[in-house]
Scaffold this active site. Structure first.
Site, short mmCIF file in Angstrom:
data_model
loop_
_atom_site.label_atom_id
_atom_site.label_comp_id
_atom_site.label_asym_id
_atom_site.label_seq_id
_atom_site.Cartn_x
_atom_site.Cartn_y
_atom_site.Cartn_z
N CYS A 66 0.43 -1.19 -0.44
CA CYS A 66 -0.29 -0.27 -0.22
C CYS A 66 1.38 1.38 -0.13
O CYS A 66 0.41 2.62 -0.46
CB CYS A 66 -0.58 -0.11 1.15
SG CYS A 66 -0.04 0.07 2.84
N ASP A 121 2.06 2.50 2.36
CA ASP A 121 2.48 3.80 3.81
C ASP A 121 3.71 3.37 4.52
O ASP A 121 3.88 2.23 4.93
CB ASP A 121 1.18 3.04 4.77
CG ASP A 121 -0.06 3.73 3.59
OD1 ASP A 121 -0.08 4.00 3.16
OD2 ASP A 121 -1.71 3.28 4.12
N CYS A 127 -3.31 5.18 5.39
CA CYS A 127 -4.71 5.34 5.65
C CYS A 127 -4.71 6.06 6.91
O CYS A 127 -3.92 5.52 7.94
CB CYS A 127 -4.70 4.07 5.37
SG CYS A 127 -4.77 2.48 6.19
N CYS A 131 -3.01 -2.59 8.66
CA CYS A 131 -2.12 -1.77 8.93
C CYS A 131 -1.84 -1.73 10.46
O CYS A 131 -0.82 -0.84 10.79
CB CYS A 131 -3.59 -0.51 8.61
SG CYS A 131 -4.56 -0.88 6.85
FE1 FES Z 1 -1.57 -0.29 3.91
FE2 FES Z 1 -2.91 0.80 5.45
S1 FES Z 1 -3.68 0.59 3.76
S2 FES Z 1 -1.65 0.57 6.55
#
Ligand code: FES
Length: 145
Positions: free
Chosen positions: A34, A36, A59, A103
């Site tokens: 993702c 992040d 996110c 996450c």
């Molecule tokens: Fe990757 Fe939440 S979508 S940490």
């Protein structure tokens, strides 16, 4: 997608956002899928986590889990902090939708990476702590070597 009130609260009003300039340990991890990124700072004195802060580029669930994870570890010993797993964080938040479980794993990994950094800096071994796999700075080191 349904989020619990606690997740919304920690997303809208995240606790412990920021940096600790004289942190005892810092961990930066990322999720390649993702994209992040999460950074956790710990201030540890006499084996007690005196303060914890974070910065998350990610996110809403990543923000909420890092907020909760830093809340949970404050005041705990290093060993107790290891019990703050992604499951513990999710429970404290009254759950996360299945697609958002990764996450909470990022929060656990960032915490572990910060503890690892602290252990390395002080030449100690924290029993039960494994080297963080998604530690971004550690990965960079590998590339340079
Ligand atoms: Fe990757 Fe939440 S979508 S940490």
């Amino acid at each position: 997608m349904e989020y619990s009130e606690k997740v919304m609260d920690h997303f809208m009003n995240p606790r412990n956002v920021g940096e600790i300039s004289d942190a005892s340990g810092v961990g930066t991890v990322g999720n390649a899928k993702c994209g992040d990124i999460m950074k956790v700072y710990l201030k540890i004195e006499n084996n007690i986590i005196e303060d914890a802060k974070f910065k998350t580029f990610g996110c809403g669930a990543a923000v909420a889990t890092s907020s909760m994870a830093t809340e949970l570890v404050k005041g705990k010993t290093v060993q107790e902090a290891l019990q703050v797993t992604n499951k513990a964080v999710m429970e404290a938040l009254d759950g996360l939708p299945p697609v958002k479980v990764h996450c909470s794993c990022l929060a656990e990994e960032a915490l572990h990476a910060a503890l690892w950094d602290y252990a390395e800096k002080n030449g100690i071994v924290i029993e039960g702590l494994k080297k963080p796999v998604n530690d971004i700075e550690a990965l960079h080191h590998h590339e340079e070597e």
